[in-house]
Design a protein around this motif. Sequence first.
Motif, PDB file in Angstrom:
ATOM      1  N   MET A   1       0.849  -1.183   0.000  1.00 47.05           N
ATOM      2  CA  MET A   1       0.000   0.000   0.000  1.00 47.05           C
ATOM      3  C   MET A   1       0.887   1.235   0.000  1.00 47.05           C
ATOM      4  SD  MET A   1      -2.829   1.122   2.832  1.00 47.05           S
ATOM      5  CE  MET A   1      -1.600   0.946   4.121  1.00 47.05           C
ATOM      6  N   THR A   2       0.705   2.113  -0.971  1.00 49.07           N
ATOM      7  CA  THR A   2       1.545   3.289  -1.122  1.00 49.07           C
ATOM      8  C   THR A   2       0.713   4.550  -0.985  1.00 49.07           C
ATOM      9  OG1 THR A   2       2.985   2.095  -2.617  1.00 49.07           O
ATOM     10  CG2 THR A   2       3.161   4.487  -2.618  1.00 49.07           C
ATOM     11  N   VAL A   3       1.166   5.430  -0.173  1.00 48.95           N
ATOM     12  CA  VAL A   3       0.555   6.741  -0.047  1.00 48.95           C
ATOM     13  C   VAL A   3       1.443   7.727  -0.770  1.00 48.95           C
ATOM     14  CG1 VAL A   3      -0.328   8.459   1.583  1.00 48.95           C
ATOM     15  CG2 VAL A   3      -0.400   6.049   2.174  1.00 48.95           C
ATOM     16  N   SER A   4       0.874   8.809  -1.268  1.00 42.71           N
ATOM     17  CA  SER A   4       1.612   9.785  -2.065  1.00 42.71           C
ATOM     18  C   SER A   4       2.975  10.099  -1.464  1.00 42.71           C
ATOM     19  CB  SER A   4       0.804  11.081  -2.169  1.00 42.71           C
ATOM     20  OG  SER A   4       1.590  12.102  -2.751  1.00 42.71           O
ATOM     21  N   ASP A   5       3.998  10.087  -2.303  1.00 41.39           N
ATOM     22  CA  ASP A   5       5.346  10.378  -1.840  1.00 41.39           C
ATOM     23  C   ASP A   5       5.784  11.803  -2.205  1.00 41.39           C
ATOM     24  OD1 ASP A   5       7.229   8.672  -4.490  1.00 41.39           O
ATOM     25  OD2 ASP A   5       5.663  10.183  -4.557  1.00 41.39           O
ATOM     26  N   SER A   6       4.812  12.674  -2.450  1.00 38.50           N
ATOM     27  CA  SER A   6       5.155  14.035  -2.862  1.00 38.50           C
ATOM     28  C   SER A   6       5.833  14.816  -1.753  1.00 38.50           C
ATOM     29  CB  SER A   6       3.895  14.781  -3.307  1.00 38.50           C
ATOM     30  OG  SER A   6       2.950  14.835  -2.248  1.00 38.50           O
ATOM     31  N   THR A   7       5.633  14.393  -0.504  1.00 36.63           N
ATOM     32  CA  THR A   7       6.288  15.061   0.616  1.00 36.63           C
ATOM     33  C   THR A   7       7.255  14.101   1.297  1.00 36.63           C
ATOM     34  OG1 THR A   7       4.461  14.435   2.063  1.00 36.63           O
ATOM     35  CG2 THR A   7       4.325  16.594   1.004  1.00 36.63           C
ATOM     36  N   GLY A   8       7.893  13.262   0.527  1.00 35.98           N
ATOM     37  CA  GLY A   8       8.604  12.128   1.088  1.00 35.98           C
ATOM     38  C   GLY A   8       9.955  12.381   1.696  1.00 35.98           C
ATOM     39  N   ARG A   9      10.607  13.489   1.423  1.00 31.01           N
ATOM     40  CA  ARG A   9      11.978  13.627   1.907  1.00 31.01           C
ATOM     41  C   ARG A   9      12.000  13.865   3.419  1.00 31.01           C
ATOM     42  NH1 ARG A   9      14.029  18.949   2.216  1.00 31.01           N
ATOM     43  NH2 ARG A   9      12.489  20.572   1.738  1.00 31.01           N
ATOM     44  N   ILE A  10      13.113  13.498   4.046  1.00 27.05           N
ATOM     45  CA  ILE A  10      13.255  13.647   5.483  1.00 27.05           C
ATOM     46  C   ILE A  10      13.474  15.118   5.823  1.00 27.05           C
ATOM     47  CG2 ILE A  10      14.697  13.090   7.468  1.00 27.05           C
ATOM     48  CD1 ILE A  10      15.295  10.424   6.195  1.00 27.05           C
ATOM     49  N   LYS A  11      12.628  15.634   6.693  1.00 26.96           N
ATOM     50  CA  LYS A  11      12.750  17.011   7.167  1.00 26.96           C
ATOM     51  C   LYS A  11      12.516  16.984   8.668  1.00 26.96           C
ATOM     52  CE  LYS A  11      10.339  20.025   4.849  1.00 26.96           C
ATOM     53  NZ  LYS A  11       9.165  20.577   4.125  1.00 26.96           N
ATOM     54  N   LEU A  12      13.602  17.030   9.447  1.00 21.17           N
ATOM     55  CA  LEU A  12      13.472  17.003  10.894  1.00 21.17           C
ATOM     56  C   LEU A  12      12.936  18.341  11.402  1.00 21.17           C
ATOM     57  CD1 LEU A  12      16.790  15.172  11.829  1.00 21.17           C
ATOM     58  CD2 LEU A  12      14.496  14.201  11.719  1.00 21.17           C
ATOM     59  N   GLY A  13      12.253  18.305  12.527  1.00 22.04           N
ATOM     60  CA  GLY A  13      11.696  19.518  13.107  1.00 22.04           C
ATOM     61  C   GLY A  13      10.267  19.286  13.548  1.00 22.04           C
ATOM     62  N   LEU A  14       9.801  20.079  14.517  1.00 19.68           N
ATOM     63  CA  LEU A  14       8.496  19.854  15.129  1.00 19.68           C
ATOM     64  C   LEU A  14       7.463  20.913  14.767  1.00 19.68           C
ATOM     65  CD1 LEU A  14       9.688  18.817  18.712  1.00 19.68           C
ATOM     66  CD2 LEU A  14       9.180  17.338  16.762  1.00 19.68           C
ATOM     67  N   GLU A  15       7.850  21.950  14.088  1.00 22.89           N
ATOM     68  CA  GLU A  15       6.938  23.059  13.823  1.00 22.89           C
ATOM     69  C   GLU A  15       5.723  22.602  13.025  1.00 22.89           C
ATOM     70  OE1 GLU A  15       6.934  27.542  11.801  1.00 22.89           O
ATOM     71  OE2 GLU A  15       8.733  26.273  11.726  1.00 22.89           O
ATOM     72  N   THR A  64       1.049   0.323  19.859  1.00 17.72           N
ATOM     73  CA  THR A  64       2.489   0.269  19.575  1.00 17.72           C
ATOM     74  C   THR A  64       2.753   0.877  18.214  1.00 17.72           C
ATOM     75  OG1 THR A  64       2.587  -1.830  20.792  1.00 17.72           O
ATOM     76  CG2 THR A  64       4.540  -1.195  19.546  1.00 17.72           C
ATOM     77  N   PHE A  65       3.735   1.761  18.161  1.00 20.59           N
ATOM     78  CA  PHE A  65       4.109   2.417  16.905  1.00 20.59           C
ATOM     79  C   PHE A  65       5.603   2.214  16.691  1.00 20.59           C
ATOM     80  CE2 PHE A  65       5.071   6.627  14.630  1.00 20.59           C
ATOM     81  CZ  PHE A  65       4.767   6.106  13.381  1.00 20.59           C
ATOM     82  N   ASN A  66       5.955   1.533  15.601  1.00 16.34           N
ATOM     83  CA  ASN A  66       7.361   1.282  15.284  1.00 16.34           C
ATOM     84  C   ASN A  66       7.756   1.976  13.996  1.00 16.34           C
ATOM     85  OD1 ASN A  66       6.608  -1.781  16.620  1.00 16.34           O
ATOM     86  ND2 ASN A  66       8.380  -0.685  17.395  1.00 16.34           N
ATOM     87  N   SER A  67       9.042   2.193  13.847  1.00 16.58           N
ATOM     88  CA  SER A  67       9.574   2.789  12.620  1.00 16.58           C
ATOM     89  C   SER A  67      10.905   2.116  12.297  1.00 16.58           C
ATOM     90  CB  SER A  67       9.787   4.294  12.814  1.00 16.58           C
ATOM     91  OG  SER A  67      10.374   4.867  11.677  1.00 16.58           O
ATOM     92  N   PRO A  68      11.082   1.639  11.054  1.00 16.58           N
ATOM     93  CA  PRO A  68      10.129   1.678   9.944  1.00 16.58           C
ATOM     94  C   PRO A  68       9.103   0.555  10.047  1.00 16.58           C
ATOM     95  CG  PRO A  68      12.114   0.576   9.231  1.00 16.58           C
ATOM     96  CD  PRO A  68      12.362   1.011  10.659  1.00 16.58           C
ATOM     97  N   ILE A 134       5.828   4.106  21.903  1.00 14.44           N
ATOM     98  CA  ILE A 134       6.173   4.782  20.658  1.00 14.44           C
ATOM     99  C   ILE A 134       7.681   4.779  20.446  1.00 14.44           C
ATOM    100  CG2 ILE A 134       6.123   7.004  19.458  1.00 14.44           C
ATOM    101  CD1 ILE A 134       3.442   7.541  20.723  1.00 14.44           C
ATOM    102  N   GLU A 135       8.083   4.269  19.301  1.00 19.60           N
ATOM    103  CA  GLU A 135       9.493   4.248  18.909  1.00 19.60           C
ATOM    104  C   GLU A 135       9.820   5.503  18.100  1.00 19.60           C
ATOM    105  OE1 GLU A 135      12.550   1.650  16.048  1.00 19.60           O
ATOM    106  OE2 GLU A 135      10.563   0.854  16.563  1.00 19.60           O
ATOM    107  N   VAL A 136      10.937   6.112  18.434  1.00 24.47           N
ATOM    108  CA  VAL A 136      11.409   7.281  17.692  1.00 24.47           C
ATOM    109  C   VAL A 136      11.741   6.884  16.261  1.00 24.47           C
ATOM    110  CG1 VAL A 136      13.338   8.901  17.502  1.00 24.47           C
ATOM    111  CG2 VAL A 136      12.239   8.534  19.708  1.00 24.47           C
ATOM    112  N   GLY A 137      11.436   7.772  15.312  1.00 18.14           N
ATOM    113  CA  GLY A 137      11.761   7.496  13.920  1.00 18.14           C
ATOM    114  C   GLY A 137      13.238   7.716  13.627  1.00 18.14           C
ATOM    115  N   MET A 138      13.726   8.920  13.876  1.00 15.25           N
ATOM    116  CA  MET A 138      15.138   9.233  13.661  1.00 15.25           C
ATOM    117  C   MET A 138      15.576  10.280  14.679  1.00 15.25           C
ATOM    118  SD  MET A 138      17.144  10.729  10.288  1.00 15.25           S
ATOM    119  CE  MET A 138      16.808   9.264   9.323  1.00 15.25           C
ATOM    120  N   GLY A 139      16.604   9.945  15.440  1.00 16.14           N
ATOM    121  CA  GLY A 139      17.126  10.886  16.426  1.00 16.14           C
ATOM    122  C   GLY A 139      16.270  10.914  17.656  1.00 16.14           C
ATOM    123  N   GLY A 140      15.585  12.023  17.873  1.00 16.26           N
ATOM    124  CA  GLY A 140      14.736  12.156  19.048  1.00 16.26           C
ATOM    125  C   GLY A 140      14.276  13.579  19.261  1.00 16.26           C
TER     126      GLY A 140
END
Length: 605
Positions: A1-15, A64-68, A134-140
């Motif tokens: 199952m694929t969801v649109s990848d138009s916003t797919g790049r990694i962008k860290l930040g919480l804003e 439970t939420f894991n990544s990836p 909840i597992e962190v995706g990248m970093g924290g």
Amino acid sequence: MTVSDSTGRIKLGLERIINFFEHVLPSDPRAKLRIVHVAGTNGKGSVCALISEALIAGGYRVGTFNSPHFLEVNDAVRIQGVPIPVSEYAELRSWISSLDAEAQAPSGPLTLFEQATVATVWWFAQNEVDLAVIEVGMGGLRDATNVFGTADGRSSLGVGRSLVQCICPVDADHLGMIGNTIEEIAHEKAGIMRPGSWVVIGSQDHVEAFHKIRQIAHRISPGRIVNVRRQPSYDLHVPKFAIKHADKEAELSAQMTDAQRFGLPSWASFNGTGRRCLRVKYPPTLEIYKVGHAYCSHSGDHRPPLQPQSQPQPQQKQQTPPHECAPGMNPPVELDLPLVLAGYYQAGNASIAFYALDVLRTHFGFTKLTDAVIQTGFQNVRWPGRLSWLRFGSDGMGMSTPHSHRSGSSSDTNSAGNGVSSTRSSTRSNSVSGRSSFDESDLLGNWILADGAHNEPAAVELRKYVDTTLRRVTQQRYIHATRGRDYQNTPNVRWIVGFSGGKDMKGILNNLALPGDLIWAVPFSQPDEMPWISCTEPDKIEAAAGEIDSSDKVLVTKFASLADALARLAEEKSDTYMTVLCGSLYLVADLYRELQIDPFNHPRS
């Protein structure tokens, strides 16, 4: 199952994600949740699985939420171990995407991982889970999951309640994205800590990571830190390790309570008997965690006893003789926990999980987490794709159903296996074994050991496990004389490897391959919702293998696909080699698909 990848790049930040929670959704689902947050480089998934299973065994409703994700994007989001239905997840993601597009927030659209995080939090809140793991995706610090507040719910750091934060071992991974040094990476991962919440710090292999994490923990949540060690240690919890200047050290020491100065009596030791178990010790009362009442150990911990905070402190504390308790004080409680997940390092992961659970039951009211319940949860745990034995039959597919992981058989479930019952196809059936070794009726060629090891520390642990397995195979052959009385004739390893871009392939292969081994280089398929992941071509893997120390004694073969490699494996199947597939969890997922194994589709006992 694929969801649109138009916003797919990694962008860290919480804003972006905080703005979405606060201003775009009809209501903020975070307010309904209590969470355990897990960060680190290796071991996060195992810790999440252990905590979740123990809570489920206690009768709690657990998200439970894991990544990836593993096979499909929805299997990363589970309640009671069951993934959110595909159709429901697709509908939820579509709704979130449309809300995001309509909002046109100044901070920009959500990334795919931020969309997945919002969907997860909303689904957990709507289903009223008692706790979310909840597992962190990248970093924290800048990860999309780092949007929850303090344990008391009163915080400007986020909405909702983060009760416990676990920091697993930190190593060099995602260099350049979350930091350029171990210390910088540790700082990023420690960013999930919350004032007033509890922090469980796993044993760290890098001193600089240990110092940085401890320093931040004592600044943010002093007196609420459980420092886990794999073996008993005299000094278990001394914050002045992170203080570089003597004057600051003395000043801080003078201000600390006994609980802060001498720390929490928490450690774990590995009991390598026939039944793999982890022996842990914990304080008999919550007050020891909180104010550091007198404590002793019957296992050789010779620390001076701590006096209750309410009593006047003597000028010089009396030393309690070894193996004796201070008068009127109770000894620690000892508990043996089953280690079902394979690998020596799982003792460290289980330690982190146990002390997180102990804090939950003693400080946050999860009273149904008795010792027996935690033992049951640890016995029930499963975590596919990590040191998992997959049956590979004569036609290249699984042919039989070995002992179920849920069977409760001590000979299987306590032997470091990581098994689950599989789904059954109309044409073939496959399974993941609960065993960690082979008897005389087994052929090595009937099995593939699959592991998601994708960095050097994981490769080191994988090689340890492989060596242990090969020793057992050799011993069984010698005892039963299946290949003559040659105790020294240990099988070699056929490594089926695939890597994502940016990995230190030479370093990983150097820790895996020995003279006489084979390396089969394969690609893997593009994982859904991860357009930033790139598969390394087999040609580059071959080049990296040519630079390892034993390159002149290791034969490398390239394949155009994993399916081609499995077809070749079916032709060459024998007990001459042990077959191990590793290098990327995405490659492991491809193997499960090829063998038609769905590890999340199983009945819950």
